[in-house]
Design an enzyme around this catalytic site. Structure first.
Site, PDB file in Angstrom:
ATOM      1  N   GLY A   1     129.582 -97.940  11.871  1.00 12.56           N
ATOM      2  CA  GLY A   1     130.555 -98.125  12.946  1.00 12.56           C
ATOM      3  C   GLY A   1     131.795 -97.348  12.570  1.00 12.56           C
ATOM      4  O   GLY A   1     132.526 -97.742  11.668  1.00 12.56           O
TER       5      GLY A   1
ATOM      6  N   GLN B   1     127.926 -95.400   5.984  1.00 14.63           N
ATOM      7  CA  GLN B   1     127.947 -96.380   4.891  1.00 14.63           C
ATOM      8  C   GLN B   1     128.772 -95.813   3.721  1.00 14.63           C
ATOM      9  O   GLN B   1     129.739 -95.128   3.966  1.00 14.63           O
ATOM     10  CB  GLN B   1     126.528 -96.782   4.449  1.00 14.63           C
TER      11      GLN B   1
ATOM     12  N   ASP C   1     132.915 -98.651   5.432  1.00 18.47           N
ATOM     13  CA  ASP C   1     134.117 -99.130   6.126  1.00 18.47           C
ATOM     14  C   ASP C   1     135.409 -98.612   5.488  1.00 18.47           C
ATOM     15  O   ASP C   1     136.440 -99.285   5.535  1.00 18.47           O
ATOM     16  CB  ASP C   1     134.167-100.673   6.165  1.00 18.47           C
TER      17      ASP C   1
ATOM     18  N   LYS D   1     136.167 -93.717   7.409  1.00 17.65           N
ATOM     19  CA  LYS D   1     135.660 -92.335   7.470  1.00 17.65           C
ATOM     20  C   LYS D   1     135.856 -91.726   8.848  1.00 17.65           C
ATOM     21  O   LYS D   1     136.139 -90.544   8.972  1.00 17.65           O
ATOM     22  CB  LYS D   1     134.164 -92.294   7.120  1.00 17.65           C
TER      23      LYS D   1
HETATM   24  P1  IMP Z   1     121.374-102.551   6.712  1.00 18.30           P
HETATM   25  O1  IMP Z   1     121.900-101.156   6.539  1.00 18.30           O
HETATM   26  O2  IMP Z   1     121.598-103.098   8.103  1.00 18.30           O
HETATM   27  O3  IMP Z   1     119.967-102.709   6.236  1.00 18.30           O
HETATM   28  O4  IMP Z   1     122.255-103.516   5.756  1.00 18.30           O
HETATM   29  C1  IMP Z   1     122.184-103.462   4.332  1.00 18.30           C
HETATM   30  C2  IMP Z   1     123.563-103.724   3.712  1.00 18.30           C
HETATM   31  O5  IMP Z   1     124.417-102.624   4.005  1.00 18.30           O
HETATM   32  C3  IMP Z   1     124.271-104.956   4.253  1.00 18.30           C
HETATM   33  O6  IMP Z   1     125.032-105.539   3.209  1.00 18.30           O
HETATM   34  C4  IMP Z   1     125.203-104.400   5.311  1.00 18.30           C
HETATM   35  O7  IMP Z   1     126.325-105.233   5.536  1.00 18.30           O
HETATM   36  C5  IMP Z   1     125.605-103.095   4.663  1.00 18.30           C
HETATM   37  N1  IMP Z   1     125.980-102.063   5.641  1.00 18.30           N
HETATM   38  C6  IMP Z   1     125.159-101.323   6.401  1.00 18.30           C
HETATM   39  N2  IMP Z   1     125.845-100.451   7.142  1.00 18.30           N
HETATM   40  C7  IMP Z   1     127.140-100.632   6.823  1.00 18.30           C
HETATM   41  C8  IMP Z   1     128.364 -99.983   7.237  1.00 18.30           C
HETATM   42  O8  IMP Z   1     128.375 -99.047   8.050  1.00 18.30           O
HETATM   43  N3  IMP Z   1     129.500-100.453   6.663  1.00 18.30           N
HETATM   44  C9  IMP Z   1     129.497-101.435   5.732  1.00 18.30           C
HETATM   45  N4  IMP Z   1     128.402-102.070   5.319  1.00 18.30           N
HETATM   46  C10 IMP Z   1     127.231-101.654   5.856  1.00 18.30           C
END
Ligand code: IMP
Length: 429
Positions: A40, A223, A13, A16
């Site tokens: 996102g 991420q 977040d 990017k």
């Molecule tokens: P997952 O990727 O859905 O398995 O989530 C694992 C961790 O990564 C959680 O704490 C999510 O909130 C975080 N996370 C996953 N994708 C994003 C992103 O695009 N931005 C911020 N946090 C993310």
């Protein structure tokens, strides 16, 4: 420049999407190499806000090709929805403009159901995943039982999909979660196969060819560094490799592609994180609400994918130095400087303390974060509106001092500073 990589230097977040959008104007190809629709990426173009979860942000530039690389996990329904959203906005999506690696893994409803069941099972110790099936899809990949985009084209795909659903149903039953009907899922996935088949390609070979012929490839990280499966705050991480070297493996490129690569680390002017895990510089209460924003604007600190309020805090310089090291960053792009306008004092964590012991580095990487206290350096804030600044010299001197501090902490030049959500609200240094 053969390859440019844009990486989140924090917990995701960082903004990017808009930085990739800026570089994509000069790139021939923009390629995602990790993650799935847990990402996102928000890009604001005039009065339109695009929230992209799978398709690389470069698609918004006519003439640019978008690639979904082999390191990704793809929910085909969500991809088709995104393609439709882009088409409705007048953006041409054709097999010439969108290429999907045959080796990217498929997310199925079983992965979504398992993600939710596993999180519910963790109860108070949940990871706070996005619930998009990311972890279970990468689990199947590592267990060598996943299905890939290329499998959609195979005549035995329905039987293989049904087989994976039966295996998942056994686990779902153990968790007391509702099971899936293989016939319904298979029918839906066969329809997706029809709609997506012309986009599936050998993305690795196409990218190699593009680089050989002098084209510019922009690799868009999803991420962030601290969510990387190996280098992040394990176990509070995502399941993919998010750091810059993963751009090579996640796109099927060899080491020579990295020679001379420009690696831009995107750093928000403060720190945020979604989900559970350590966060030494976190703030709370009214000040956190002030940094987070009301949630009325798409760029306020609420998850683009889940809508969850993000945890917020001061910029962590120790983690910034760590991100420089594990990514091999060559420059920084600082985002959201405007959000700090109006603060009397701005704090930056420059080192930690563990008990009485001062620490300038983490002895055991980010997993050690829960045991440290931040040590801050305070900077005077600025009151003048920075959102109209387009040049370095138009920034208040206190804002320049703050940016100089980030530059010196990272030991890298700052290439871009964003001062608002619009495409043109950028200062190029
Ligand atoms: P997952 O990727 O859905 O398995 O989530 C694992 C961790 O990564 C959680 O704490 C999510 O909130 C975080 N996370 C996953 N994708 C994003 C992103 O695009 N931005 C911020 N946090 C993310």
């Amino acid at each position: 420049m053969p390859l440019q990589i844009v990486i989140g230097a924090q917990w995701g977040d960082e903004g990017k999407g808009r930085i990739v959008d800026w570089f994509a104007a000069q790139a021939d190809i923009t390629a995602r190499f990790n993650g799935g629709d847990n990402a996102g990426h928000t890009v604001t173009v005039s009065d339109r806000v695009f929230k992209l979860h799978l398709v690389p942000s470069g698609i918004l530039h006519t003439g640019s090709v978008a690639v979904l690389g082999s390191g990704m996990v793809i929910n085909p329904q969500r991809l088709l929805d995104e393609i439709e959203m882009l088409r409705q906005a007048g953006i041409a999506i054709t097999p010439e403009r969108l290429r999907i690696s045959y080796a990217a893994h498929l997310i199925t409803p079983a992965h979504l159901a398992l993600d939710q069941a596993l999180e519910a099972g963790r109860a108070g110790d949940s990871l706070g995943t996005t619930g998009r099936g990311i972890g279970p899809a990468y689990t199947d990949k590592a267990a060598r039982q996943g299905l890939r985009m290329g499998d959609l084209l195979s005549p035995d795909f329905p039987e293989r999909l049904a087989g994976t659903l039966e295996v998942a149903n056994r686990t779902l039953k153990l968790w007391g979660a509702p099971v899936l009907d293989p016939a319904i899922v298979c029918a839906a996935y066969c329809a997706y196969a029809e709609q997506l088949k012309e986009y599936i390609a050998d993305a690795s070979a196409e990218l190699e060819q593009a680089l050989k012929t002098g084209k510019t490839v922009l690799a868009e990280g999803a991420q962030g560094t601290l969510l990387d499966i190996d280098q992040g705050t394990y176990p509070f991480v995502t399941s993919s490799a998010c750091v810059a070297p993963a751009a090579l493996t996640g796109l099927g490129l060899g080491l020579s592609a990295a020679q001379g690569a420009r690696v831009t680390g995107v750093v928000k002017a403060f720190q945020t994180r979604v989900g559970s895990g350590p966060f030494p510089t976190e703030v709370s209460g009214k000040f956190a609400d002030r940094l987070r924003g009301s949630g009325e604007n798409p760029w306020d600190e609420y998850g683009t994918t889940t809508g969850r309020p993000r945890r917020v805090g001061w910029l962590d310089g120790v983690l910034l130095r760590y991100a420089v090291r594990v990514n091999g960053l060559t420059e920084l792009a600082i985002t959201k400087l405007d959000v700090l306008t109006g603060l009397k004092t701005i704090r930056v964590c420059t080192s930690y303390r563990a008990g009485n012991q001062p620490l300038v580095e983490l002895p055991f990487g980010p997993a050690y974060l829960s045991q440290v206290e931040p040590v801050y350096e305070d900077f005077p804030g600025w009151q003048a509106d920075v959102s109209k600044a387009r040049r370095w010299k138009q920034l208040p001197s206190t804002a320049k001092d703050y940016l100089e501090c980030l530059r010196s902490l990272a030991g890298l030049p700052i290439h871009l500073v964003s001062v608002g959500p619009e495409r043109e609200q950028l200062i190029q240094l």
